[in-house]
Design an enzyme around this catalytic site. Structure first.
Site, PDB file in Angstrom:
ATOM      1  N   HIS A 257       0.853  -1.186   0.000  1.00 16.94           N
ATOM      2  CA  HIS A 257       0.000   0.000   0.000  1.00 16.94           C
ATOM      3  C   HIS A 257       0.893   1.242   0.000  1.00 16.94           C
ATOM      4  O   HIS A 257       1.807   1.341   0.803  1.00 16.94           O
ATOM      5  CB  HIS A 257      -0.880  -0.018   1.253  1.00 16.94           C
ATOM      6  CG  HIS A 257      -1.970   0.977   1.215  1.00 16.94           C
ATOM      7  ND1 HIS A 257      -3.279   0.647   0.948  1.00 16.94           N
ATOM      8  CD2 HIS A 257      -1.954   2.312   1.389  1.00 16.94           C
ATOM      9  CE1 HIS A 257      -4.017   1.737   0.967  1.00 16.94           C
ATOM     10  NE2 HIS A 257      -3.236   2.761   1.236  1.00 16.94           N
ATOM     11  N   ARG A 280      -7.586   8.901  -0.853  1.00 18.28           N
ATOM     12  CA  ARG A 280      -7.308   9.294  -2.240  1.00 18.28           C
ATOM     13  C   ARG A 280      -8.573   9.195  -3.082  1.00 18.28           C
ATOM     14  O   ARG A 280      -8.812  10.009  -3.963  1.00 18.28           O
ATOM     15  CB  ARG A 280      -6.201   8.411  -2.819  1.00 18.28           C
ATOM     16  CG  ARG A 280      -4.830   8.847  -2.348  1.00 18.28           C
ATOM     17  CD  ARG A 280      -3.751   7.856  -2.722  1.00 18.28           C
ATOM     18  NE  ARG A 280      -3.677   6.786  -1.735  1.00 18.28           N
ATOM     19  CZ  ARG A 280      -3.640   5.506  -2.013  1.00 18.28           C
ATOM     20  NH1 ARG A 280      -3.669   5.102  -3.255  1.00 18.28           N
ATOM     21  NH2 ARG A 280      -3.571   4.612  -1.060  1.00 18.28           N
TER      22      ARG A 280
END
Ligand SMILES: Cc1cc2nc3c(=O)[nH]c(=O)nc-3n(C[C@H](O)[C@H](O)[C@H](O)COP(=O)(O)OP(=O)(O)OC[C@H]3O[C@@H](n4cnc5c(N)ncnc54)[C@H](O)[C@@H]3O)c2cc1C
Length: 313
Positions: A257, A280
């Site tokens: 990640h 995001r």
């Protein structure tokens, strides 16, 4: 059958284990014993914070029916789908199974278990918004785990045993019972200093090995050895499966990640807190020296290799 009077043994109390236990009870298992090595149930599943992918669901934009989950997943899988059969076909079939069943997974969690999954965001590698979470403050992983567990604990056939680590899978050749079916017939369990044995059909749902940074991760992905992680720092259990003849595949397929929070008071700590992808998905951008440098919604592979990076003249 000898196994009819024995409990179904589920190893691991993450989402996979909890759903397996729920399903076994729905299929009329007489008893289900869920074994968890940690002091509390939930595994890494309880930390999931961005949501669960599903399509086409009633929570998505109804004006544009989502038909791209399969093709997006094929794209994200990349080189993990080899070019020639039979593995090329088998892998695509597996992805079809995953994506085709995603609607019923979302329906099961929301309709049967009562999890709010009404908010949908577009995350990495997706052509449209399909990651479902709730509108409230409880992160989706915690909500799913808590509700599944509550429903299980309302059933007198269910028993959760925490602090119980499965240390061996017992095969019929090791079993003294003459009426055991071929295959795995039980488990060896360690609780404190005590070793006990439990017999019954076994569902193994012990999760991954990303938190085993100096063990399995270092073995299969030496380039990632010791990498800080948001996963529980516990050993991966894949060797128990290999010991009874299971073949392990894709052990080098570890996705990293790209964003995590760094505690300024403990910058070197190997245990990190996730800066969830949802940040995001909801419009967060990544800056380096004040400049945007990557497509925040690219696939994980792009994020790491730099192939999704913006070009500045
Ligand atoms: C911080 C974080 C955020 C995430 N966010 C998302 C997200 O938003 N969406 C998403 O889709 N995925 C997310 N993921 C990934 C997702 O959480 C995992 O893919 C998923 O939880 C795996 O579920 P599982 O049931 O297979 O394993 P786990 O939840 O890890 O459960 C495995 C359980 O097995 C137990 N166990 C292991 N070995 C033994 C043994 N020998 N005996 C007894 N018990 C044992 C472990 O203690 C653990 O409780 C996230 C992961 C992390 C770490």
């Amino acid at each position: 059958m000898a196994s009819e009077s024995r409990p179904v043994i589920v190893v691991g109390s993450g989402l996979a284990g909890l759903v397996a236990a729920t399903t076994a009870l729905r299929c009329n298992a007489k008893a289900v014993v869920l074994l968890e090595r940690a002091a509390k149930p939930g595994g890494n599943s309880i930390k999931a914070s961005s949501g669960i992918n599903g399509a086409p669901t009633r929570f998505q934009n109804q004006a544009h029916i989502d038909t791209t989950f399969f093709s997006d997943t094929i794209k994200s899988a990349g080189k993990r789908i080899p070019p020639s059969p039979p593995e090329h076909i088998r892998r695509k079939e597996l992805i079809k199974l995953l994506t085709n069943n995603s609607l019923s997974a979302v329906d099961f969690l929301s309709d049967d278990i009562g999890v709010d999954l009404s908010v949908v965001a577009q995350l990495g590698g997706h052509s449209v918004a399909r990651t479902h979470r709730g509108a409230g403050k409880t992160p989706p992983g915690a909500d799913i785990v808590t509700r599944l567990l509550r429903a299980l604990q309302d059933d007198s056939r269910f028993q959760l045993r925490t602090g119980c680590e499965v240390t061996r899978l017992l095969s019929s050749t090791q079993s003294p019972r003459f009426d055991d079916p071929p295959g795995i017939v039980g488990v060896e369990v360690r609780s404190g200093d005590e070793l006990t044995y439990l017999s019954g059909p076994v569902i193994f749902a012990t999760g991954g090995f990303a938190g085993d940074a100096d063990g399995l991760l270092a073995k299969y992905r030496p380039d990632l050895a010791g990498i800080p992680s948001t996963n529980e720092a516990r050993p991966g259990m894949h060797s128990l499966l290999a010991d009874v003849g299971a073949q392990l595949v894709d052990m080098d397929s570890v996705q990293v990640h790209p964003t995590g929070f760094v505690d300024p008071l403990s910058q070197a700590s190997p245990l990190k807190f996730l800066a969830a992808e949802m940040l995001r998905g909801e419009g967060g951008i990544l800056l380096h020296n004040g400049r945007r440098f990557v497509n925040e919604l690219g696939t994980r592979e792009q994020a790491l290799s730099g192939s999704g990076t913006y070009k500045y003249s």
